[in-house]
Write an enzyme that holds these catalytic residues in place. Structure first.
Site, PDB file in Angstrom:
ATOM      1  N   SER A 573      -6.913  -0.617  -5.054  1.00 48.29           N
ATOM      2  CA  SER A 573      -5.662  -1.366  -5.194  1.00 48.29           C
ATOM      3  C   SER A 573      -5.861  -2.871  -5.384  1.00 48.29           C
ATOM      4  CB  SER A 573      -4.755  -1.100  -4.003  1.00 48.29           C
ATOM      5  OG  SER A 573      -5.235  -1.760  -2.886  1.00 48.29           O
ATOM      6  N   LYS A 616       2.195  -3.130   2.998  1.00 47.71           N
ATOM      7  CA  LYS A 616       1.814  -4.343   2.270  1.00 47.71           C
ATOM      8  C   LYS A 616       2.986  -5.317   2.169  1.00 47.71           C
ATOM      9  CE  LYS A 616      -1.822  -2.108  -0.375  1.00 47.71           C
ATOM     10  NZ  LYS A 616      -2.173  -1.444  -1.617  1.00 47.71           N
TER      11      LYS A 616
END
Ligand code: ADP
Length: 673
Positions: A573, A616
């Site tokens: 990611s 996140k």
């Protein structure tokens, strides 16, 4: 007159062995285990009392007889009361609470159902008595005067419990048992036996009957045996579903929620931590031939809580030690799998123990490290962390009342202003959960307590304000606006997902004279290294678009470093953020520090979705990020993001690398393909 006065015969006091035999019989263990244990008692009786083996044997039998073989606590079937307990102890978490309430609702429905029983006996009086007792218990009861008639009934109807005599003409109880189990394996069969047929009854149990009742029948025994058989049937149904696993960062309420679930169901609560567990024997015990052998933690906890149906938390399932001796998945599957856990084998007990009534709940920070076979048995419910607003609410409603009381303060006299709480959250903690916050509140309460005692002012009101926080807790630990630092060349803001929740990471890239080497440091895993190489190849294949001089790569080495170098990092990611950092250092254009990125980059510049979006975004919000750039395919994940986070962030979904470059690199290069 007799010469001697005849002595009155005193009853001989029971010997230690007699007491042991009685305690085996009274322990409620299943008959086949009772027989095995009584044999063991006889073996011990033959040894000299002074020998070590004798003592070990006696301790063993004592342990066995103190296990809750058939002692279960009665479940509370009051849905409203359960809901009230869950709500009063935990804010939010509605998905998990609903899951627990569904579980209870199924139980309540099952408890309200009328059960079908079949009584098979060639003695009319036994049939009549059993029918009378069971009808009074609320069951629907059919009877059959012989095995043949029973077979006919079993052909057309499903029974929850069949109670059958063993010795009957033509078709005996054993055949009735086999047919009943063949028609419906969920039917529980109880066999009735005269004294002479006890061995046959034991062999019936080996064939799958639930229990046996010896004649003359005792009313209480009939009632409890049938109730227990039904409860085992229930448990089997419930356990067909997966085991719940609460996954999320520390301090998000996973363990304390387990305690509330136990309270709401009126069950005992036990918990073991699997973190660092190295040896299968810690779970399953040592064989008795071992010096100082003990049962494993599972059986120890079951014995300690004195019931066989507690809520049993298996904490930190993902932290079982890497060098576990034996196969952790196999050992845990035996505990969690309903096919296997009716006869869980602890090495010390050396007899199977039925764990099927236990409600196991696992917890983990992430699920990557959980072996696949085990993960298949789990229903993972995520607790991602709390927003600032949620933390403030939880602090006022739960943590402050808890900590003021724990520290001997009067809840009415000590209060916190909202700004003070926000300050504590922003400047003294940096976490997804609530552990740090609870610790800071506790520390503050202790300081107030000391102050009050020191100055003999226990009756005074204390108001903690944002100005007084530093006086209690010292200088701030964290700057809220981490990203307010200067924009830099070669430093991109990435979003990572770790076992402690979401995190902001600054990805650094630098160039130096050299010959086309790519240096990667910061404990990067293989996958992350590969995504850095892919990012590099993407840029090299677009030199024209980015106006990079032909010879640049031949004349330079590039070094990518992700700080917190000692912590291992992996995953795909960071691809987008790495590419942005690289491009920034190569072109000399600074990166916008307050724009954080997550997304996997393909060689052709497409952006693929990633996981951990909620964690996140929470981390980005905590750190004061303003813009979050994420893969367009992750937009579906935004439904579970609280409104205050969505409103506080400018969330930009992207499909192509060019969009990220346009958004993050100042004086941008958005012509890229
Ligand atoms: P975990 O097991 O996830 O590490 P804990 O269960 O130990 O977390 O929770 C830490 C503390 O935070 C406990 O005191 C718990 O009661 C409190 N807590 C966590 N989540 C909530 C919540 N949603 N509502 C109220 N208190 C909570």
């Amino acid at each position: 007159m007799p010469f001697f006065k005849k002595e009155e015969k005193q009853p001989t006091p029971p010997t230690e062995m007699d007491q042991l035999r009685h305690s085996v019989i009274d322990s409620g263990m299943p008959p086949e285990m009772e027989q095995a244990t009584l044999k063991e008692v006889e073996r011990i009786a033959k040894m000299g009392p002074g020998s070590a083996e004798h003592t070990i044997g006696i301790n063993y039998i004592d342990y066995l007889t103190h296990l809750p073989w058939n002692h279960a606590s009665e479940d509370s079937l009051d849905l409203q009361a359960a809901k009230q307990i869950l709500d009063s102890e935990h804010e939010g978490l509605s998905e998990i609470k609903n899951r627990v309430l569904e579980h209870l609702a199924v139980k309540i429905l099952q408890a309200g159902r009328r059960y079908n029983m079949l009584v098979v006996d060639d003695e009319k009086i036994t049939r009549k008595n059993l029918k009378h007792v069971l009808t009074k218990e609320g069951y629907a009861v059919a009877t059959a005067a012989d095995g043949l008639k029973a077979m006919g009934l079993l052909e057309n109807q499903v029974f929850d419990v069949v109670i059958t005599d063993l010795k009957m003409e033509k078709v005996d109880g054993m055949q009735v048992l086999e047919t009943a189990k063949q028609k419906n394996p969920d039917t529980e069969v109880i066999v009735i036996t005269g004294y002479a047929t006890v061995p046959a009854a034991v062999s019936a149990m080996q064939k799958g009957s639930y229990h046996f009742l010896a004649k003359p029948l005792k009313l209480d025994e009939i009632r409890t045996t049938v109730r227990n058989a039904l409860s085992r049937k229930h448990t089997r149904w419930e356990n067909r579903g997966p085991v719940l696993c609460f996954a999320g960062p520390p301090g998000t309420g996973k363990t304390s929620l387990g305690l509330s679930i136990a309270k709401s169901m009126h069950r005992q609560y036990v918990r073991i931590s699997l973190a660092g567990m190295k040896d299968e024997a810690q779970l399953r015990g040592h064989r008795r031939s071992y010096v100082g052998a003990l049962p494993g933690r599972i059986i120890q906890e079951i014995r300690r809580c004195e019931t066989n149906n507690p809520v049993f938390m298996l904490d930190e399932l993902d932290k079982i030690s890497q060098d576990f001796k034996g196969d952790p998945a196999a050992a845990l599957l035996e505990v969690l799998d309903p096919q296997q856990n009716t006869h869980f084998m602890d090495h010390y007990l050396d007899l199977p123990f039925d764990l099927s009534q236990v409600m196991f709940i696992a917890t983990a920070n992430t699920v990557d490290a959980i072996p696949g076979a085990l993960l298949d048995r789990l229903e993972v419910l995520w607790l991602s962390g709390y927003t600032e607003q949620e933390k403030v609410r939880i602090a006022f409603n739960h943590l402050i009342p808890k900590e003021t009381e724990a520290n001997g303060l009067d809840n009415q006299l000590v209060s916190f202003s909202r700004q003070a709480m926000v300050k504590i959250i922003r400047e003294y903690t940096r976490e997804a959960g609530l552990r740090g916050l609870q610790r800071q509140i506790a520390s503050l309460c202790r300081k107030i307590a000391l102050n009050q005692i020191d100055h003999q002012r226990t009756g005074d009101e204390v108001m903690v304000t944002d100005e007084s926080v530093a006086g209690f807790l010292g200088p701030r630990r964290y700057a809220f606006e981490v990203t307010q630092a200067k924009d830099r060349i070669g430093v991109a803001t990435g979003l990572a997902w770790t076992h402690t929740g979401g995190e902001i990471v600054f990805i650094e890239a630098t160039k130096m004279r050299g010959s086309n080497q790519l240096i990667l440091t910061g404990s990067l895993g293989t996958v992350m290294k590969e995504s850095a190489q892919a990012a590099m190849s993407y840029i090299r294949s677009h030199v024209d678009t980015f106006a990079i001089p032909e010879a640049f790569f031949e004349e330079h080495d590039i070094h990518i470093h992700i700080p917190a170098g000692a912590i291992p990092k992996d995953g795909t990611s960071a691809g987008v953020a790495i590419a942005v950092a690289l491009l920034s250092v190569i072109t000399g254009l600074p990166c916008r520090r307050e724009a954080a990125m997550t997304g996997e980059l393909t060689l052709t510049g497409r952006i693929l979705p990633v996981s951990g979006i909620k964690e996140k975004l929470l981390a980005a919000h905590r750190a004061g990020v303003q813009t979050v750039i994420l893969p367009a395919k992750n937009v579906v994940d935004l439904v579970e993001i609280p409104d205050d986070i969505q409103q506080g962030l400018n969330i930009v979904p992207i499909e192509e690398m060019s969009q990220a470059i346009g958004l993050v690199l100042k004086n941008n290069l958005s012509k890229a393909g």
